[in-house]
Scaffold this active site. Sequence first.
Site, PDB file in Angstrom:
ATOM      1  N   HIS A 209      92.261 115.700  69.802  1.00  0.00           N
ATOM      2  CA  HIS A 209      93.368 115.717  70.775  1.00  0.00           C
ATOM      3  C   HIS A 209      92.979 117.182  71.511  1.00  0.00           C
ATOM      4  O   HIS A 209      91.851 116.737  72.197  1.00  0.00           O
ATOM      5  CB  HIS A 209      94.615 116.225  69.803  1.00  0.00           C
ATOM      6  CG  HIS A 209      95.894 116.249  70.541  1.00  0.00           C
ATOM      7  ND1 HIS A 209      96.024 115.940  71.977  1.00  0.00           N
ATOM      8  CD2 HIS A 209      97.017 116.806  70.360  1.00  0.00           C
ATOM      9  CE1 HIS A 209      97.090 116.157  72.343  1.00  0.00           C
ATOM     10  NE2 HIS A 209      97.862 116.730  71.404  1.00  0.00           N
ATOM     11  N   HIS A 250      90.910 106.609  74.473  1.00  0.00           N
ATOM     12  CA  HIS A 250      92.306 107.332  74.412  1.00  0.00           C
ATOM     13  C   HIS A 250      93.424 106.346  73.519  1.00  0.00           C
ATOM     14  O   HIS A 250      93.054 104.873  73.816  1.00  0.00           O
ATOM     15  CB  HIS A 250      92.694 107.279  75.983  1.00  0.00           C
ATOM     16  CG  HIS A 250      93.858 108.285  75.670  1.00  0.00           C
ATOM     17  ND1 HIS A 250      95.255 108.004  75.807  1.00  0.00           N
ATOM     18  CD2 HIS A 250      93.938 109.697  76.052  1.00  0.00           C
ATOM     19  CE1 HIS A 250      95.994 108.974  75.711  1.00  0.00           C
ATOM     20  NE2 HIS A 250      95.289 110.280  76.040  1.00  0.00           N
ATOM     21  N   ASP A 306      89.606 114.956  78.744  1.00  0.00           N
ATOM     22  CA  ASP A 306      88.853 116.239  78.357  1.00  0.00           C
ATOM     23  C   ASP A 306      87.416 116.090  78.846  1.00  0.00           C
ATOM     24  O   ASP A 306      86.600 117.113  78.733  1.00  0.00           O
ATOM     25  CB  ASP A 306      89.045 116.152  77.070  1.00  0.00           C
ATOM     26  CG  ASP A 306      90.327 116.633  76.523  1.00  0.00           C
ATOM     27  OD1 ASP A 306      90.810 117.690  77.154  1.00  0.00           O
ATOM     28  OD2 ASP A 306      90.810 116.111  75.407  1.00  0.00           O
TER      29      ASP A 306
HETATM   30  N1  CMC Z   1      83.237 106.937  70.666  1.00  0.00           N
HETATM   31  C1  CMC Z   1      82.841 105.905  70.268  1.00  0.00           C
HETATM   32  N2  CMC Z   1      83.598 104.858  69.781  1.00  0.00           N
HETATM   33  C2  CMC Z   1      84.807 105.307  69.975  1.00  0.00           C
HETATM   34  C3  CMC Z   1      85.463 106.355  70.422  1.00  0.00           C
HETATM   35  C4  CMC Z   1      84.435 107.263  70.965  1.00  0.00           C
HETATM   36  N3  CMC Z   1      84.778 108.542  71.545  1.00  0.00           N
HETATM   37  N4  CMC Z   1      86.931 106.365  70.409  1.00  0.00           N
HETATM   38  C5  CMC Z   1      87.186 105.224  69.722  1.00  0.00           C
HETATM   39  N5  CMC Z   1      85.814 104.417  69.338  1.00  0.00           N
HETATM   40  C6  CMC Z   1      85.747 103.168  68.652  1.00  0.00           C
HETATM   41  C7  CMC Z   1      86.348 103.327  67.392  1.00  0.00           C
HETATM   42  O1  CMC Z   1      85.260 103.626  66.269  1.00  0.00           O
HETATM   43  C8  CMC Z   1      86.958 101.850  67.306  1.00  0.00           C
HETATM   44  O2  CMC Z   1      85.773 100.991  67.001  1.00  0.00           O
HETATM   45  P1  CMC Z   1      85.869  99.759  65.965  1.00  0.00           P
HETATM   46  O3  CMC Z   1      86.960  98.902  66.680  1.00  0.00           O
HETATM   47  O4  CMC Z   1      84.326  99.119  66.025  1.00  0.00           O
HETATM   48  O5  CMC Z   1      86.149 100.203  64.597  1.00  0.00           O
HETATM   49  C9  CMC Z   1      87.479 101.681  68.427  1.00  0.00           C
HETATM   50  O6  CMC Z   1      86.587 102.426  69.491  1.00  0.00           O
HETATM   51  C10 CMC Z   1      88.981 101.914  68.621  1.00  0.00           C
HETATM   52  O7  CMC Z   1      89.048 103.373  68.070  1.00  0.00           O
HETATM   53  P2  CMC Z   1      90.379 104.018  67.683  1.00  0.00           P
HETATM   54  O8  CMC Z   1      90.056 104.775  66.591  1.00  0.00           O
HETATM   55  O9  CMC Z   1      91.403 102.747  67.301  1.00  0.00           O
HETATM   56  O10 CMC Z   1      91.056 104.164  68.990  1.00  0.00           O
HETATM   57  P3  CMC Z   1      92.194 105.156  69.024  1.00  0.00           P
HETATM   58  O11 CMC Z   1      92.719 104.622  70.344  1.00  0.00           O
HETATM   59  O12 CMC Z   1      93.017 105.198  67.844  1.00  0.00           O
HETATM   60  O13 CMC Z   1      91.792 106.556  69.220  1.00  0.00           O
HETATM   61  C11 CMC Z   1      91.235 108.930  70.054  1.00  0.00           C
HETATM   62  C12 CMC Z   1      91.702 107.430  70.267  1.00  0.00           C
HETATM   63  C13 CMC Z   1      91.392 109.622  71.377  1.00  0.00           C
HETATM   64  C14 CMC Z   1      91.503 109.494  68.989  1.00  0.00           C
HETATM   65  C15 CMC Z   1      89.496 108.203  70.000  1.00  0.00           C
HETATM   66  O14 CMC Z   1      89.326 107.592  71.251  1.00  0.00           O
HETATM   67  C16 CMC Z   1      88.667 109.446  69.930  1.00  0.00           C
HETATM   68  O15 CMC Z   1      88.376 109.851  68.692  1.00  0.00           O
HETATM   69  N6  CMC Z   1      88.045 110.054  70.997  1.00  0.00           N
HETATM   70  C17 CMC Z   1      87.209 111.133  71.124  1.00  0.00           C
HETATM   71  C18 CMC Z   1      88.013 112.424  71.122  1.00  0.00           C
HETATM   72  C19 CMC Z   1      88.627 112.511  72.446  1.00  0.00           C
HETATM   73  O16 CMC Z   1      88.092 112.585  73.600  1.00  0.00           O
HETATM   74  N7  CMC Z   1      90.204 113.108  72.138  1.00  0.00           N
HETATM   75  C20 CMC Z   1      90.603 113.341  73.491  1.00  0.00           C
HETATM   76  C21 CMC Z   1      91.913 112.438  73.777  1.00  0.00           C
HETATM   77  S1  CMC Z   1      92.542 112.800  75.618  1.00  0.00           S
HETATM   78  C22 CMC Z   1      93.263 114.298  75.524  1.00  0.00           C
HETATM   79  C23 CMC Z   1      94.514 114.030  74.537  1.00  0.00           C
HETATM   80  O17 CMC Z   1      95.545 113.953  74.913  1.00  0.00           O
HETATM   81  O18 CMC Z   1      94.493 114.801  73.605  1.00  0.00           O
END
Ligand code: CMC
Length: 332
Positions: A209, A250, A306
Amino acid sequence: ITFIDGDRGILNYRGYPIEQLAEKCDYLEVAYLVLYGELPTQDQYDEWVFDITHHTILHENVKDLMAGFRYDAHPMGMLASTVAALSTFYPEAKNVHDPLVRRRQVHRMIAKMPTLAAFAYRHSAGLPYVYPDNVLSYCGNFLQMMFRITDAKYDVNPVLERALNVLFILHADHEQNCSTSAMRGIGSSQPDPYSAAAGAIAALYGPLHGGANEQVLRMLKDIGSKDRVPAFIKEVKQSGGEVRPMGFGHRVYKNYDPRARIIKMLADQVFEVTGRNPLLDIALELERIALSDDYFLSRKLYPNVDFYSGIIYQAMKFPVDMYPVLFAIPRM
Ligand code: CMC
């Protein structure tokens, strides 16, 4: 309060597109809009700014509390702890059903966040605390509390002050995200808002986050140079989801985070004043390769808010561990 259409990359506060607010407003106007539903008239704005400005000072005991932290305490831990401690300074804040009491805490919380944040930084840098200067704007005052050293007066650079306003506007609200949900969850048992906000700050601290901006910077430094980006991408793909590029992906935006687009444009203006941050080249290369790679495209992974904010904050001389704090201030 906030409307998001993640597929179309749309973000509105109270019906206003984020792009217009970022171009035309200052942060306190947007804070007013988020809270009260309409942009303030000139009289409402003047009163609002006066009320916030006249609550920026902290009780002197807060300084003693901060002095108890280790020299290397993370500023986010200091922020969460001191915000929780404010509940003991304002015991009337628990009267959450009294609208006047609530309004007073709104002023205090928005007003004191920059002071707490700056004090946390000054503590870790071993620098004397700088008190608020009521002549300056919200963002200008924060810059002087952070960076004034021996001069009696701090000349706020208007470009950097504007940039901070824009970054704060972009971070002001974002629907039911993790920290906002935490705030509301805790608030539902009706403690004072400082206690609830301390929990929300803890939720924001996580690297998935509000802590992601700090991790983006560390990641770009680890990659080290533009020519090492392909090797990093390969590592991500081979790790089976274990290595994640921070600042990508995201929960809601599956197209493009509109905040990232605004921040990218802002970077050029800031670099004209501060000089170009060399990490930008690594970031641009990472974005370029990722956006043409099927691994990222098929998972709808795009740069989020971010991804570029940390590069701007670093150019403005904010230390890396302050980045989540810079998210927490406007989100309050
Ligand atoms: N790099 C590589 N793979 C990723 C990433 C990433 N940054 N984020 C998600 N994935 C993959 C994940 O492994 C999954 O792959 P698979 O289908 O093969 O298992 C797929 O994409 C979907 O992931 P998810 O976890 O279901 O995605 P989500 O939408 O629940 O997660 C998130 C959202 C923000 C937690 C995630 O994208 C992440 O960890 N990003 C990196 C941390 C980040 O930049 N956070 C800031 C968010 S924006 C500011 C805020 O509002 O907080």
